[in-house]
Design a protein around this motif. Structure first.
Motif, PDB file in Angstrom:
ATOM      1  N   ASN A 148       0.831  -1.209   0.000  1.00  0.00           N
ATOM      2  CA  ASN A 148       0.000   0.000   0.000  1.00  0.00           C
ATOM      3  C   ASN A 148       0.867   1.261   0.000  1.00  0.00           C
ATOM      4  O   ASN A 148       0.891   2.029   0.966  1.00  0.00           O
TER       5      ASN A 148
ATOM      6  N   THR B 105     -10.937   0.911  -2.453  1.00  0.00           N
ATOM      7  CA  THR B 105     -10.652   0.456  -1.085  1.00  0.00           C
ATOM      8  C   THR B 105     -10.808  -1.052  -0.940  1.00  0.00           C
ATOM      9  O   THR B 105     -10.538  -1.599   0.124  1.00  0.00           O
TER      10      THR B 105
ATOM     11  N   THR C 205      -5.757   3.614  -2.782  1.00  0.00           N
ATOM     12  CA  THR C 205      -4.323   3.346  -2.796  1.00  0.00           C
ATOM     13  C   THR C 205      -3.754   3.477  -4.197  1.00  0.00           C
ATOM     14  O   THR C 205      -4.285   2.890  -5.136  1.00  0.00           O
TER      15      THR C 205
ATOM     16  N   LYS D 202     -10.682   9.679  -4.215  1.00  0.00           N
ATOM     17  CA  LYS D 202     -10.719   9.936  -2.772  1.00  0.00           C
ATOM     18  C   LYS D 202      -9.364   9.639  -2.118  1.00  0.00           C
ATOM     19  O   LYS D 202      -8.576   8.839  -2.616  1.00  0.00           O
ATOM     20  N   GLN D 203      -9.152  10.260  -0.975  1.00  0.00           N
ATOM     21  CA  GLN D 203      -7.878  10.113  -0.277  1.00  0.00           C
ATOM     22  C   GLN D 203      -7.613   8.679   0.166  1.00  0.00           C
ATOM     23  O   GLN D 203      -6.485   8.254   0.253  1.00  0.00           O
ATOM     24  N   GLY D 204      -8.672   7.923   0.439  1.00  0.00           N
ATOM     25  CA  GLY D 204      -8.487   6.573   0.961  1.00  0.00           C
ATOM     26  C   GLY D 204      -8.040   5.557  -0.072  1.00  0.00           C
ATOM     27  O   GLY D 204      -7.657   4.443   0.262  1.00  0.00           O
TER      28      GLY D 204
END
Length: 416
Positions: free
Chosen positions: A45, A122, A86, A82-84
């Motif tokens: 990640n 995610t 990877t 989005k920030q989440g």
């Protein structure tokens, strides 16, 4: 399989170490190999790169097949990511982290991506391998990997996840770089064989679909036939078979993809009632359909005599029709739409097509039964070719599985 390889496998199964091998971290591996944890050979990640293009590839679980192929790429604006999520780059490995995707082997190798930067949803872990990335990828779809990490998943039922720590501490056997490359090449070649045959299968399926559209609508006539086609209610062509008290007959199942088959051939728990006195008899030549799912195309011609749950409807053909012809006709999109329209229920989950409504549906068909039979024979031949290809592909997949078991563990060497 050569006798020496079979002997080597048996020795390892007994916990013995064959000549030229050693035991390390619980694995029996060749003397020139080592073992490493994923966290030692991969960045797990990774962080976002400093420079990111305006357009990036975004991959969700639906973009990836169960055999590791990327089915299609979505190009999106980087600002919408989005920030989440990877990041990955060309050559990274995606590993599913949620059930049931992980259990089904979902994951992908991004080696073929054109872009250098992308993002996984995610639902994925991302591995950036420091050794041969293709070799590492095959370990992530290896049965040993899947079984171990599946046991370590945490979370509630249906929402279990592969934790980063579990992935990081998974240990793999690592051969010298040259052998990694050769193993990866062999498995990649096997994947290409499977991919080529899957393309042939898709083409055969496309050809069958075209034949159905032409022959079952009368747009194309087979040589020697030019008779009348007629519109008729299905109730004039099929009656409902409602024979019960046939407990001595074999249990059958009506499936959407495999047709009517013995129930024992399905790898499912038997939830049928002990009292089968109300189960319906199916005769060879009948058509059976799932009363609740006819509008989804769950119907089939029967090559078996047996019994099925009362949740099905059994159609007995009249002497005027070839049931195989109509079994193919019932798979046409136009017919499935009619089955949907004539089904009753407030929502799709409760829709059902009982015989009383089925018999009201009108179809156009060739009056000459011999033309029906000839059309059914053409489509049956196409089905036979498709089934042979499917069997061939399954054999190639089993060969790949065997190759992974032998090569990724070092039981068979590709370098001296």
């Amino acid at each position: 399989m050569r006798p020496e390889i079979r002997q080597r496998i048996e020795m390892i199964r007994r916990g013995e170490v064959p000549e030229g091998y050693k035991k390390k971290c619980g694995k029996v591996i060749p003397l020139t190999w080592d073992t490493s944890k994923m966290k030692e050979i991969c960045i797990i990640n990774p962080l976002r790169p400093e420079v990111i293009p305006e357009k990036v590839v975004f991959l969700s679980m639906t973009d990836v097949s169960e055999d590791g192929k990327i089915l299609h790429q979505q190009k999106v604006d980087y600002q919408s990511v989005k920030q989440g999520f990877t990041p990955f780059q060309k050559g990274d490995i995606l590993v599913a982290k949620i059930t049931p995707c992980f259990e089904n082997g979902k994951g992908a190798h991004t080696e073929r991506l054109v872009t250098d930067v992308g993002f996984g949803s995610t639902e994925f872990h991302v591995l950036r391998s420091k050794i041969n990335s293709t070799y590492t990828f095959y370990h992530t779809v290896f049965e040993n990997f899947r079984k171990k990490l599946e046991r370590e998943m945490t979370g509630s039922a249906g929402q279990k996840r592969v934790q980063t720590a579990s992935l990081a501490n998974y240990s793999i056997a690592v051969p010298p770089a040259t052998e990694q490359q050769k193993i990866a090449a062999i498995l990649t070649t096997q994947d290409k064989v499977i991919e080529l045959k899957e393309k042939r299968l898709a083409e055969k399926q496309r050809q069958k679909k075209y034949l159905m559209q032409q022959l079952l609508t009368g747009k194309k006539r087979l040589p020697g036939f030019g008779g009348e086609w007629r519109e008729e209610h299905l109730g004039k062509l099929f009656s409902e078979r409602k024979e019960t008290n046939c407990e001595g007959l074999e249990m059958l199942a009506i499936t959407g993809t495999q047709g009517i088959i013995p129930r024992k051939e399905l790898d499912l728990k038997d939830n049928s009632s002990e009292d089968k006195s109300k189960y319906l008899r199916v005769c060879i030549g009948d058509i059976g359909y799932n009363t609740m799912r006819m509008w989804q195309g769950v119907s089939a011609y029967s090559d078996y005599e047996g019994i099925v749950s009362p949740a099905y409807t059994i159609l007995k053909p009249s002497l005027l029709v070839d049931a195989k012809y109509f079994a193919y006709l019932f798979k046409m999109p136009e017919m499935i739409f009619l089955f949907y329209r004539f089904s009753q229920g407030l929502v799709d989950d409760t829709r059902n097509l009982k015989y009383e409504n089925f018999k009201k549906i009108k179809v156009v068909y060739p009056v000459d039964k011999s033309e029906q039979t000839a059309i059914a024979q053409v489509l049956s031949t196409a089905d036979h070719e498709i089934n042979l290809l499917r069997q061939d592909i399954e054999q190639e997949k089993q060969k790949k599985k065997a190759l992974m078991q032998l090569l990724l563990t070092g039981i068979v060497r590709v370098c001296p």
